[in-house]
Design an enzyme around this catalytic site. Structure first.
Site, PDB file in Angstrom:
ATOM      1  N   ASP A 156      20.428  -9.566  18.558  1.00 42.88           N
ATOM      2  CA  ASP A 156      21.645 -10.125  19.161  1.00 42.88           C
ATOM      3  C   ASP A 156      21.688  -9.809  20.653  1.00 42.88           C
ATOM      4  O   ASP A 156      22.719  -9.413  21.183  1.00 42.88           O
ATOM      5  CB  ASP A 156      22.887  -9.581  18.460  1.00 42.88           C
ATOM      6  CG  ASP A 156      24.109 -10.477  18.646  1.00 42.88           C
ATOM      7  OD1 ASP A 156      23.925 -11.656  19.018  1.00 42.88           O
ATOM      8  OD2 ASP A 156      25.238 -10.009  18.438  1.00 42.88           O
ATOM      9  N   LYS A 198      22.285 -10.599  24.197  1.00 37.80           N
ATOM     10  CA  LYS A 198      23.093 -11.573  24.926  1.00 37.80           C
ATOM     11  C   LYS A 198      23.851 -10.811  26.007  1.00 37.80           C
ATOM     12  O   LYS A 198      23.933  -9.572  25.970  1.00 37.80           O
ATOM     13  CB  LYS A 198      24.057 -12.296  23.983  1.00 37.80           C
ATOM     14  CG  LYS A 198      24.981 -11.382  23.186  1.00 37.80           C
ATOM     15  CD  LYS A 198      25.811 -12.185  22.193  1.00 37.80           C
ATOM     16  CE  LYS A 198      26.701 -11.270  21.340  1.00 37.80           C
ATOM     17  NZ  LYS A 198      27.494 -12.038  20.364  1.00 37.80           N
ATOM     18  N   ASN A 254      26.229  -7.851  25.322  1.00 33.13           N
ATOM     19  CA  ASN A 254      25.647  -6.661  24.697  1.00 33.13           C
ATOM     20  C   ASN A 254      24.751  -5.873  25.652  1.00 33.13           C
ATOM     21  O   ASN A 254      24.029  -4.980  25.226  1.00 33.13           O
ATOM     22  CB  ASN A 254      24.860  -7.049  23.444  1.00 33.13           C
ATOM     23  CG  ASN A 254      25.775  -7.426  22.289  1.00 33.13           C
ATOM     24  OD1 ASN A 254      26.951  -7.062  22.279  1.00 33.13           O
ATOM     25  ND2 ASN A 254      25.248  -8.153  21.324  1.00 33.13           N
ATOM     26  N   ASP A 271      25.783  -2.845  20.270  1.00 34.41           N
ATOM     27  CA  ASP A 271      26.030  -3.704  19.111  1.00 34.41           C
ATOM     28  C   ASP A 271      24.754  -3.973  18.327  1.00 34.41           C
ATOM     29  O   ASP A 271      24.094  -5.015  18.484  1.00 34.41           O
ATOM     30  CB  ASP A 271      26.687  -5.021  19.517  1.00 34.41           C
ATOM     31  CG  ASP A 271      27.300  -5.726  18.305  1.00 34.41           C
ATOM     32  OD1 ASP A 271      27.048  -5.268  17.161  1.00 34.41           O
ATOM     33  OD2 ASP A 271      28.019  -6.723  18.496  1.00 34.41           O
ATOM     34  N   THR A 320      24.558 -15.129  17.207  1.00 38.84           N
ATOM     35  CA  THR A 320      24.946 -15.912  18.379  1.00 38.84           C
ATOM     36  C   THR A 320      23.835 -16.903  18.660  1.00 38.84           C
ATOM     37  O   THR A 320      22.880 -16.610  19.374  1.00 38.84           O
ATOM     38  CB  THR A 320      25.171 -14.992  19.591  1.00 38.84           C
ATOM     39  OG1 THR A 320      26.044 -13.928  19.215  1.00 38.84           O
ATOM     40  CG2 THR A 320      25.802 -15.762  20.749  1.00 38.84           C
TER      41      THR A 320
END
Length: 360
Positions: free
Chosen positions: A150, A152, A155, A171, A192
């Site tokens: 994840d 992105k 994060n 995260d 995501t």
């Protein structure tokens, strides 16, 4: 608290006795403050350790919205990779009948993109130094067969408010260790997707380290241009954006790329390779000339801060909308129960138990 859960979440003995599983309450140890962020199944709040005054981030994960095994996996991975300086450390874990509470190191500097956008135009060289820190964290993860899954902008946080602050990856709720290829389909329901590679969009095999590297490519593209490679205008529909990702349809035609050197573009191309086995690995990232050989240009990229600020502002609005959509899509039938459980957990914090020994 069962013996299995206690063992997975880190109890010193793994026993499900009152001494091991009901030792303390969260609010006995921490003062819980304002909300810092939220997702489909978790809320993150600022906290303060009552004895030491240390500020922390407290992630509340509702049991009604996640599988307990996923939380156990997140805790196990955080303990495995938390020694890396670019990974936010897990400090403590609490449990109630309705939720888990993960006490994390607080990244006081906020989101990287927001800081860059506020500081003025920045250079390729600074972007390369930041990407190298992301690469260092991922090299540590991938060497232990762990993928973040994840990556992105929200994060990627800064440790503090100084200009020399280190980055922190946060995260790990979707992270996996030695995940089988079949997990690519399971990921499709909760992640995501704007940062996914073609194989994840299509539900094909391969959702581990190559997924992380594709996401790094998207992040690098945004850092250098101020817009998403597969939605440069910010107006693409979900279907259009997914089609662009699957067909790997992006370019360097925008004027923002005129001051960006060829080594940076070469890195982006290799990270956004459509075939996962052709995609750059984290070792390739860290040894690429743009990172390792000083090929990144040193002059400020004109307008880089303004473009990134526009991306941050539009992204913030999309995140708020996406949260509402995730709740509706993933929990439509149980939305009222989910909201009620969250409110009840947020109000009382009573009968909080501790299924782990302290990790400080």
């Amino acid at each position: 608290c069962t013996a299995a859960a206690a063992a997975a979440l880190g109890s010193g003995t793994g026993a499900a006795d009152s001494e091991g599983c009901a030792a303390r309450r969260l609010t006995d140890e921490y003062e819980v403050g304002e909300r810092l962020g939220k997702g489909a199944s978790a809320i993150v709040r600022r906290g303060t350790h009552r004895r030491t005054g240390r500020e922390v981030a407290i992630k509340e994960v509702l049991k009604s919205s996640v599988n307990t095994a996923l939380v156990e996996t997140e805790v196990a991975i955080l303990r495995k990779v938390g020694s890396n300086p670019h990974v936010a450390k897990l400090l403590d874990v609490f449990e109630t009948d309705g939720a888990y509470f993960l006490v994390m190191e607080l990244a006081k500097g906020g989101e990287l993109f927001e800081r860059l956008a506020a500081k003025g135009a920045y250079s390729e060289r600074l972007a390369a130094e930041l990407v190298a820190q992301i690469g260092d964290a991922l090299a540590f993860l991938h060497a232990q067969s762990v993928s973040h899954r994840d990556i992105k902008p929200e994060n990627i946080l800064l440790c503090d408010q100084t200009d020399s602050s280190a980055l922190r990856l946060v995260d790990f709720g979707l992270s996996r260790s030695d995940a089988p290829d079949a997990d690519a389909r399971a990921l499709g329901a909760v992640g995501t997707w704007a940062y996914w590679p073609p194989e994840a969009i299509e539900g094909r095999a391969g959702a581990g380290a190559p997924l992380d590297m594709w996401a790094v490519g998207v992040v690098v593209y945004i850092l250098l241009s101020g817009f998403h490679p597969f939605d440069p205008t910010g107006q693409a529909s979900d279907d259009e954006m997914r089609a662009n990702i699957v067909k790997c349809r992006y370019d360097f035609a925008d004027p923002a790329w005129r001051t960006v050197g060829e080594p940076a573009k070469d890195l982006v191309r290799k990270l956004l390779a459509p075939q996962p086995d052709k995609r750059l690995t984290v070792e390739g990232l860290l040894t690429h000339p743009w990172i390792a050989a000083g090929a990144a240009r040193g002059g400020a990229m004109s307008g880089s801060d303004e473009r990134l600020r526009g991306f941050v502002e539009s992204h913030r609005r999309l995140r708020a909308a996406a949260f509402a959509m995730m709740l509706k899509a993933a929990h439509d039938a149980a939305a009222h129960d989910l909201i009620a459980a969250r409110r009840a957990s947020a109000v009382s914090y009573t009968h909080l138990t501790l299924p782990t020994k302290r990790i400080v």
